[in-house]
Motif scaffolding. Structure first.
Motif, PDB file in Angstrom:
ATOM      1  N   VAL A  19       0.899  -1.147   0.120  1.00  0.00           N
ATOM      2  CA  VAL A  19      -0.016  -0.066   0.169  1.00  0.00           C
ATOM      3  C   VAL A  19       0.820   1.132  -0.072  1.00  0.00           C
ATOM      4  O   VAL A  19       0.686   2.342  -0.681  1.00  0.00           O
ATOM      5  N   GLY A  20       1.842   1.047   0.725  1.00  0.00           N
ATOM      6  CA  GLY A  20       2.868   2.378   1.000  1.00  0.00           C
ATOM      7  C   GLY A  20       3.557   2.576  -0.652  1.00  0.00           C
ATOM      8  O   GLY A  20       3.848   3.963  -0.845  1.00  0.00           O
ATOM      9  N   VAL A  21       4.021   1.709  -1.175  1.00  0.00           N
ATOM     10  CA  VAL A  21       4.474   1.707  -2.532  1.00  0.00           C
ATOM     11  C   VAL A  21       3.439   2.432  -3.434  1.00  0.00           C
ATOM     12  O   VAL A  21       3.742   3.230  -4.199  1.00  0.00           O
ATOM     13  N   VAL A  22       2.261   1.934  -3.792  1.00  0.00           N
ATOM     14  CA  VAL A  22       1.161   2.335  -4.521  1.00  0.00           C
ATOM     15  C   VAL A  22       0.728   3.834  -4.289  1.00  0.00           C
ATOM     16  O   VAL A  22       0.831   4.731  -4.816  1.00  0.00           O
ATOM     17  N   VAL A  23       0.741   4.062  -2.932  1.00  0.00           N
ATOM     18  CA  VAL A  23       0.448   5.517  -2.364  1.00  0.00           C
ATOM     19  C   VAL A  23       1.654   6.439  -2.681  1.00  0.00           C
ATOM     20  O   VAL A  23       1.261   7.578  -3.194  1.00  0.00           O
ATOM     21  N   GLY A  24       2.850   5.985  -2.235  1.00  0.00           N
ATOM     22  CA  GLY A  24       4.135   6.766  -2.716  1.00  0.00           C
ATOM     23  C   GLY A  24       4.083   7.205  -4.187  1.00  0.00           C
ATOM     24  O   GLY A  24       4.494   8.145  -4.668  1.00  0.00           O
ATOM     25  N   SER A  25       3.737   6.145  -5.038  1.00  0.00           N
ATOM     26  CA  SER A  25       3.907   6.387  -6.412  1.00  0.00           C
ATOM     27  C   SER A  25       2.957   7.292  -6.940  1.00  0.00           C
ATOM     28  O   SER A  25       3.079   8.150  -7.862  1.00  0.00           O
ATOM     29  N   PHE A  27       1.632   9.619  -5.196  1.00  0.00           N
ATOM     30  CA  PHE A  27       1.987  11.079  -4.745  1.00  0.00           C
ATOM     31  C   PHE A  27       3.080  11.603  -5.334  1.00  0.00           C
ATOM     32  O   PHE A  27       3.062  12.641  -5.738  1.00  0.00           O
ATOM     33  N   GLY A  28       4.007  10.813  -5.870  1.00  0.00           N
ATOM     34  CA  GLY A  28       5.248  11.154  -6.732  1.00  0.00           C
ATOM     35  C   GLY A  28       4.524  11.630  -8.115  1.00  0.00           C
ATOM     36  O   GLY A  28       4.935  12.805  -8.532  1.00  0.00           O
ATOM     37  N   GLY A  29       3.489  11.233  -8.535  1.00  0.00           N
ATOM     38  CA  GLY A  29       2.666  11.649  -9.936  1.00  0.00           C
ATOM     39  C   GLY A  29       2.497  13.089  -9.501  1.00  0.00           C
ATOM     40  O   GLY A  29       2.285  14.013 -10.365  1.00  0.00           O
ATOM     41  N   ILE A  30       1.634  13.182  -8.407  1.00  0.00           N
ATOM     42  CA  ILE A  30       1.034  14.589  -8.205  1.00  0.00           C
ATOM     43  C   ILE A  30       1.987  15.513  -7.755  1.00  0.00           C
ATOM     44  O   ILE A  30       1.843  16.532  -8.470  1.00  0.00           O
ATOM     45  N   VAL A  31       2.987  15.193  -7.167  1.00  0.00           N
ATOM     46  CA  VAL A  31       4.308  16.213  -7.231  1.00  0.00           C
ATOM     47  C   VAL A  31       4.700  16.635  -8.406  1.00  0.00           C
ATOM     48  O   VAL A  31       5.100  17.766  -8.774  1.00  0.00           O
ATOM     49  N   ALA A  32       5.075  15.668  -9.317  1.00  0.00           N
ATOM     50  CA  ALA A  32       5.660  15.833 -10.509  1.00  0.00           C
ATOM     51  C   ALA A  32       4.453  16.839 -11.320  1.00  0.00           C
ATOM     52  O   ALA A  32       5.035  17.589 -12.203  1.00  0.00           O
ATOM     53  N   ALA A  33       3.555  16.308 -11.195  1.00  0.00           N
ATOM     54  CA  ALA A  33       2.337  17.659 -11.870  1.00  0.00           C
ATOM     55  C   ALA A  33       2.182  18.821 -11.506  1.00  0.00           C
ATOM     56  O   ALA A  33       2.471  19.719 -12.291  1.00  0.00           O
ATOM     57  N   LEU A  34       2.473  18.896 -10.095  1.00  0.00           N
ATOM     58  CA  LEU A  34       2.758  20.249  -9.385  1.00  0.00           C
ATOM     59  C   LEU A  34       3.582  21.071  -9.815  1.00  0.00           C
ATOM     60  O   LEU A  34       3.623  22.167 -10.319  1.00  0.00           O
ATOM     61  N   VAL A  35       4.942  20.239  -9.973  1.00  0.00           N
ATOM     62  CA  VAL A  35       6.133  21.059 -10.415  1.00  0.00           C
ATOM     63  C   VAL A  35       6.114  21.333 -11.885  1.00  0.00           C
ATOM     64  O   VAL A  35       6.471  22.476 -12.280  1.00  0.00           O
ATOM     65  N   GLU A  36       5.676  20.303 -12.834  1.00  0.00           N
ATOM     66  CA  GLU A  36       5.485  20.631 -14.175  1.00  0.00           C
ATOM     67  C   GLU A  36       4.413  21.727 -14.630  1.00  0.00           C
ATOM     68  O   GLU A  36       4.661  22.785 -15.238  1.00  0.00           O
ATOM     69  N   SER A  37       3.260  21.570 -13.728  1.00  0.00           N
ATOM     70  CA  SER A  37       1.973  22.420 -14.344  1.00  0.00           C
ATOM     71  C   SER A  37       2.058  24.082 -13.682  1.00  0.00           C
ATOM     72  O   SER A  37       1.478  24.824 -14.248  1.00  0.00           O
ATOM     73  N   ILE A  38       2.690  23.910 -12.532  1.00  0.00           N
ATOM     74  CA  ILE A  38       2.481  25.080 -11.542  1.00  0.00           C
ATOM     75  C   ILE A  38       4.018  25.814 -11.512  1.00  0.00           C
ATOM     76  O   ILE A  38       4.108  27.280 -11.670  1.00  0.00           O
ATOM     77  N   ILE A  39       4.677  25.076 -10.853  1.00  0.00           N
ATOM     78  CA  ILE A  39       6.021  25.760 -10.411  1.00  0.00           C
ATOM     79  C   ILE A  39       7.220  25.953 -11.313  1.00  0.00           C
ATOM     80  O   ILE A  39       7.358  27.175 -11.467  1.00  0.00           O
ATOM     81  N   ASN A  40       7.388  25.034 -12.472  1.00  0.00           N
ATOM     82  CA  ASN A  40       7.956  25.334 -13.428  1.00  0.00           C
ATOM     83  C   ASN A  40       7.525  26.559 -14.258  1.00  0.00           C
ATOM     84  O   ASN A  40       8.348  27.571 -14.701  1.00  0.00           O
ATOM     85  N   PRO A  41       6.432  26.887 -14.756  1.00  0.00           N
ATOM     86  CA  PRO A  41       5.842  27.891 -15.257  1.00  0.00           C
ATOM     87  C   PRO A  41       6.180  29.352 -14.468  1.00  0.00           C
ATOM     88  O   PRO A  41       6.579  30.345 -15.236  1.00  0.00           O
ATOM     89  N   ILE A  42       5.878  29.169 -13.431  1.00  0.00           N
ATOM     90  CA  ILE A  42       6.047  30.494 -12.499  1.00  0.00           C
ATOM     91  C   ILE A  42       7.622  30.840 -12.467  1.00  0.00           C
ATOM     92  O   ILE A  42       8.044  31.875 -12.850  1.00  0.00           O
ATOM     93  N   LEU A  43       8.307  29.979 -12.344  1.00  0.00           N
ATOM     94  CA  LEU A  43       9.954  29.871 -12.172  1.00  0.00           C
ATOM     95  C   LEU A  43      10.419  30.406 -13.822  1.00  0.00           C
ATOM     96  O   LEU A  43      11.230  31.446 -13.806  1.00  0.00           O
ATOM     97  N   GLY A  44       9.790  29.961 -14.727  1.00  0.00           N
ATOM     98  CA  GLY A  44      10.220  29.993 -16.102  1.00  0.00           C
ATOM     99  C   GLY A  44       9.638  31.588 -16.330  1.00  0.00           C
ATOM    100  O   GLY A  44      10.568  32.438 -16.942  1.00  0.00           O
TER     101      GLY A  44
END
Length: 127
Positions: A19-25, A27-44
């Motif tokens: 369960v931890g591996v599945v939830v962690g995976s 969560f990793g997708g959520i963080v990647a989407a956050l960085v790619e969709s919100i943080i990167n454009p703002i920093l860019g």
């Protein structure tokens, strides 16, 4: 052999780990989407480019070093590490609150530390 495998696979620790591996995976997708969709454009936008992931340097026209993607991966890692730290800190706080730090001497009823082997008030030996 099947019976042993079934016992192993259905143990609480193995299921918790799965369960931890599945939830962690996820969560990793959520963080990647956050960085790619919100943080990167703002920093860019702040550095004058369209996106952090698009930052690169060309060397000799043949080689392209995409350091923006590397920076995105670093941001992903730092965000995941921060969340794991905060969750671990919260869990440890709950564990500490659930632990008792003192006990009562059965002879004189004085509060003493759990690790004490002798009562400080009546000097009785404790088991």
């Amino acid at each position: 052999m099947f019976k042993e495998f079934k016992e192993f696979a259905l143990k609480g620790n193995v299921i918790d780990l799965a369960v931890g591996v599945v939830v962690g995976s996820a969560f990793g997708g959520i963080v990647a989407a956050l960085v790619e969709s919100i943080i990167n454009p703002i920093l860019g936008f702040l550095i004058g480019d369209y996106g952090l992931s698009d930052l690169s340097i060309s060397l000799g026209g043949q080689i392209k070093l995409a350091y923006g993607a590397f920076l995105s991966a670093i941001i992903n890692f730092l965000l995941i590490a921060l969340v794991l730290f905060l969750v671990t800190r919260l869990i440890n706080r709950f564990r500490r609150e659930g632990q008792t730090t003192s006990k009562t001497c059965p002879f004189c009823l004085t509060e003493i530390p759990v690790a004490a082997t002798r009562c400080s008030a009546c000097t009785s030996e404790l088991s």
